[in-house]
Motif scaffolding. Structure first.
Motif, PDB file in Angstrom:
ATOM      1  N   THR A 172       0.833  -1.189   0.000  1.00 18.16           N
ATOM      2  CA  THR A 172       0.000   0.000   0.000  1.00 18.16           C
ATOM      3  C   THR A 172       0.874   1.247   0.000  1.00 18.16           C
ATOM      4  OG1 THR A 172      -1.671  -1.195   1.282  1.00 18.16           O
ATOM      5  CG2 THR A 172      -1.879   1.193   1.167  1.00 18.16           C
ATOM      6  N   ILE A 173       0.469   2.249  -0.785  1.00 13.95           N
ATOM      7  CA  ILE A 173       1.235   3.472  -0.900  1.00 13.95           C
ATOM      8  C   ILE A 173       1.418   4.144   0.465  1.00 13.95           C
ATOM      9  CG2 ILE A 173       1.328   5.766  -1.969  1.00 13.95           C
ATOM     10  CD1 ILE A 173       1.692   3.458  -3.927  1.00 13.95           C
ATOM     11  N   CYS A 174       2.665   4.403   0.835  1.00 14.23           N
ATOM     12  CA  CYS A 174       3.029   5.130   2.057  1.00 14.23           C
ATOM     13  C   CYS A 174       2.651   4.413   3.353  1.00 14.23           C
ATOM     14  CB  CYS A 174       2.410   6.536   2.052  1.00 14.23           C
ATOM     15  SG  CYS A 174       2.999   7.575   0.690  1.00 14.23           S
ATOM     16  N   SER A 175       2.336   3.137   3.280  1.00 15.04           N
ATOM     17  CA  SER A 175       1.929   2.423   4.493  1.00 15.04           C
ATOM     18  C   SER A 175       3.071   2.309   5.499  1.00 15.04           C
ATOM     19  CB  SER A 175       1.398   1.031   4.133  1.00 15.04           C
ATOM     20  OG  SER A 175       2.393   0.268   3.459  1.00 15.04           O
ATOM     21  N   LEU A 217      -1.862  12.722  10.335  1.00 15.17           N
ATOM     22  CA  LEU A 217      -1.629  11.727   9.285  1.00 15.17           C
ATOM     23  C   LEU A 217      -2.034  12.276   7.913  1.00 15.17           C
ATOM     24  CD1 LEU A 217      -2.876   8.433  10.983  1.00 15.17           C
ATOM     25  CD2 LEU A 217      -0.607   8.763   9.976  1.00 15.17           C
ATOM     26  N   VAL A 218      -3.195  12.892   7.870  1.00 14.17           N
ATOM     27  CA  VAL A 218      -3.696  13.438   6.608  1.00 14.17           C
ATOM     28  C   VAL A 218      -2.812  14.585   6.138  1.00 14.17           C
ATOM     29  CG1 VAL A 218      -5.624  14.668   5.521  1.00 14.17           C
ATOM     30  CG2 VAL A 218      -6.072  12.702   7.004  1.00 14.17           C
ATOM     31  N   ARG A 219      -2.412  15.475   7.060  1.00 12.83           N
ATOM     32  CA  ARG A 219      -1.603  16.635   6.691  1.00 12.83           C
ATOM     33  C   ARG A 219      -0.241  16.230   6.134  1.00 12.83           C
ATOM     34  NH1 ARG A 219      -1.814  19.979  11.325  1.00 12.83           N
ATOM     35  NH2 ARG A 219      -3.750  20.839  10.461  1.00 12.83           N
ATOM     36  N   ASN A 220       0.270  15.093   6.607  1.00 10.55           N
ATOM     37  CA  ASN A 220       1.565  14.610   6.132  1.00 10.55           C
ATOM     38  C   ASN A 220       1.445  13.691   4.920  1.00 10.55           C
ATOM     39  OD1 ASN A 220       3.981  15.390   8.081  1.00 10.55           O
ATOM     40  ND2 ASN A 220       2.163  15.131   9.351  1.00 10.55           N
ATOM     41  N   GLY A 221       0.260  13.609   4.350  1.00 10.34           N
ATOM     42  CA  GLY A 221       0.070  12.802   3.149  1.00 10.34           C
ATOM     43  C   GLY A 221       0.174  11.317   3.404  1.00 10.34           C
ATOM     44  N   LEU A 222      -0.128  10.888   4.623  1.00  8.69           N
ATOM     45  CA  LEU A 222      -0.032   9.475   4.987  1.00  8.69           C
ATOM     46  C   LEU A 222      -1.396   8.806   5.066  1.00  8.69           C
ATOM     47  CD1 LEU A 222       2.680   9.915   7.759  1.00  8.69           C
ATOM     48  CD2 LEU A 222       3.015   9.147   5.391  1.00  8.69           C
ATOM     49  N   ALA A 223      -2.446   9.586   4.829  1.00  8.53           N
ATOM     50  CA  ALA A 223      -3.815   9.073   4.809  1.00  8.53           C
ATOM     51  C   ALA A 223      -4.665  10.067   4.021  1.00  8.53           C
ATOM     52  CB  ALA A 223      -4.362   8.913   6.230  1.00  8.53           C
ATOM     53  N   THR A 224      -5.785   9.595   3.525  1.00  7.12           N
ATOM     54  CA  THR A 224      -6.722  10.480   2.836  1.00  7.12           C
ATOM     55  C   THR A 224      -8.029  10.523   3.623  1.00  7.12           C
ATOM     56  OG1 THR A 224      -7.534   8.662   1.444  1.00  7.12           O
ATOM     57  CG2 THR A 224      -5.765  10.021   0.543  1.00  7.12           C
ATOM     58  N   VAL A 225      -8.824  11.520   3.344  1.00  7.63           N
ATOM     59  CA  VAL A 225     -10.113  11.669   4.015  1.00  7.63           C
ATOM     60  C   VAL A 225     -11.137  10.813   3.297  1.00  7.63           C
ATOM     61  CG1 VAL A 225     -11.899  13.279   4.756  1.00  7.63           C
ATOM     62  CG2 VAL A 225      -9.511  14.023   4.653  1.00  7.63           C
ATOM     63  N   TRP A 283       0.272  11.975  -2.181  1.00 10.13           N
ATOM     64  CA  TRP A 283      -0.020  12.950  -3.239  1.00 10.13           C
ATOM     65  C   TRP A 283       1.187  13.250  -4.116  1.00 10.13           C
ATOM     66  CZ3 TRP A 283      -5.048  13.656  -3.690  1.00 10.13           C
ATOM     67  CH2 TRP A 283      -5.861  13.454  -2.560  1.00 10.13           C
ATOM     68  N   LYS A 284       2.286  12.541  -3.928  1.00 12.58           N
ATOM     69  CA  LYS A 284       3.502  12.796  -4.708  1.00 12.58           C
ATOM     70  C   LYS A 284       3.258  12.524  -6.191  1.00 12.58           C
ATOM     71  CE  LYS A 284       8.337  11.351  -5.257  1.00 12.58           C
ATOM     72  NZ  LYS A 284       8.817  12.726  -5.495  1.00 12.58           N
ATOM     73  N   LYS A 285       3.613  13.487  -7.020  1.00 10.52           N
ATOM     74  CA  LYS A 285       3.394  13.377  -8.459  1.00 10.52           C
ATOM     75  C   LYS A 285       4.718  13.139  -9.192  1.00 10.52           C
ATOM     76  CE  LYS A 285      -0.552  16.553  -8.345  1.00 10.52           C
ATOM     77  NZ  LYS A 285      -1.091  17.849  -8.828  1.00 10.52           N
ATOM     78  N   PRO A 286       4.646  12.617 -10.410  1.00 11.99           N
ATOM     79  CA  PRO A 286       5.866  12.463 -11.210  1.00 11.99           C
ATOM     80  C   PRO A 286       6.488  13.834 -11.472  1.00 11.99           C
ATOM     81  CG  PRO A 286       4.041  11.221 -12.166  1.00 11.99           C
ATOM     82  CD  PRO A 286       3.455  12.099 -11.108  1.00 11.99           C
ATOM     83  N   GLU A 287       7.800  13.857 -11.615  1.00 17.28           N
ATOM     84  CA  GLU A 287       8.497  15.124 -11.799  1.00 17.28           C
ATOM     85  C   GLU A 287       8.822  15.424 -13.255  1.00 17.28           C
ATOM     86  OE1 GLU A 287      11.877  14.884  -9.268  1.00 17.28           O
ATOM     87  OE2 GLU A 287      10.686  14.962  -7.420  1.00 17.28           O
ATOM     88  N   ALA A 288       8.403  14.540 -14.154  1.00 15.66           N
ATOM     89  CA  ALA A 288       8.706  14.765 -15.567  1.00 15.66           C
ATOM     90  C   ALA A 288       7.668  14.068 -16.444  1.00 15.66           C
ATOM     91  CB  ALA A 288      10.104  14.238 -15.887  1.00 15.66           C
TER      92      ALA A 288
END
Length: 206
Positions: free
Chosen positions: A1-4, A50-58, A86-91
């Motif tokens: 799981t992403i960021c688990s 957790l949500v603010r650090n991008g480790l969970a979603t609402v 929420w990390k996106k590709p950089e290119a």
């Protein structure tokens, strides 16, 4: 799981050897029978952290959450700063803005689970290059998850992902689900590349 793993580490740092208080939500259980609780440590709401650090979603299905406003604000901050989930590709396609959702037909005619191939997402590749979708994934707001098969998304074309069964081709892919995926009253779609980076985020309703 992403960021688990990052989320687990963050929780350990926040709670180990500390007094933890659990605050009951306005609704005791969610739709899956899980207890809804707000976790407080030293006066801080760990759910919001957790949500603010991008480790969970609402989970917006739960519209009566006590701290929904604060959770939404925390999520907006995490999304803006590309934190973890929420990390996106950089290119490539992310910067080019050439990959998009052309049509999202989330409400199939009649009973969704009896008309699964009338529930679909159509993606459009306006890039001037092919995109390889091997090991890409798509997820809804809940627990539905799909890994793309080995697929090349041709430039200036579309690919449609159907919820039901069928034979995959260069233009059509099938989830092979036995029930409807997308909630008719509101849902979220997360499309990620092979690195787990968020390529597309789409939400409706709620």
């Amino acid at each position: 799981t992403i960021c688990s793993e990052q989320a687990a580490q963050f929780l350990r740092e926040q709670t180990e050897s500390k007094t933890v208080e659990l605050e009951k939500e306005q609704t005791d259980l969610d739709q899956y029978g899980r207890k809804l609780r707000n976790v407080f440590v030293e006066g801080k709401n760990v759910n919001i952290l957790l949500v603010r650090n991008g480790l969970a979603t609402v989970y917006l299905y739960e519209k009566q959450l006590k701290y929904l406003k604060e959770l939404k604000q925390a999520e907006a901050e995490a999304q803006k700063s590309n934190e973890c989930i929420w990390k996106k590709p950089e290119a490539g396609y992310e910067l080019d803005g050439c990959l998009s959702v052309k049509e999202f037909h989330f409400d199939a005619k009649g009973n969704d689970s009896e008309n699964l191939n009338n529930e679909f997402i159509q993606f459009e590749n306006k890039c001037n290059y092919e995109i390889v979708l091997n090991d890409w994934s798509i997820k809804d707001e809940g627990t539905n998850f799909f890994n793309f098969p080995e697929t090349s998304f041709a430039k200036n074309s579309t690919i449609t992902l159907y919820s039901g069964k069928g034979t995959d081709s260069s233009l059509k892919i099938y989830w092979n689900s036995k029930q409807g995926i997308w909630n008719n009253d509101g849902d979220r779609m997360f499309l990620r590349n092979e690195k787990g980076e968020l390529v597309l985020f789409y939400e409706y309703g709620n």
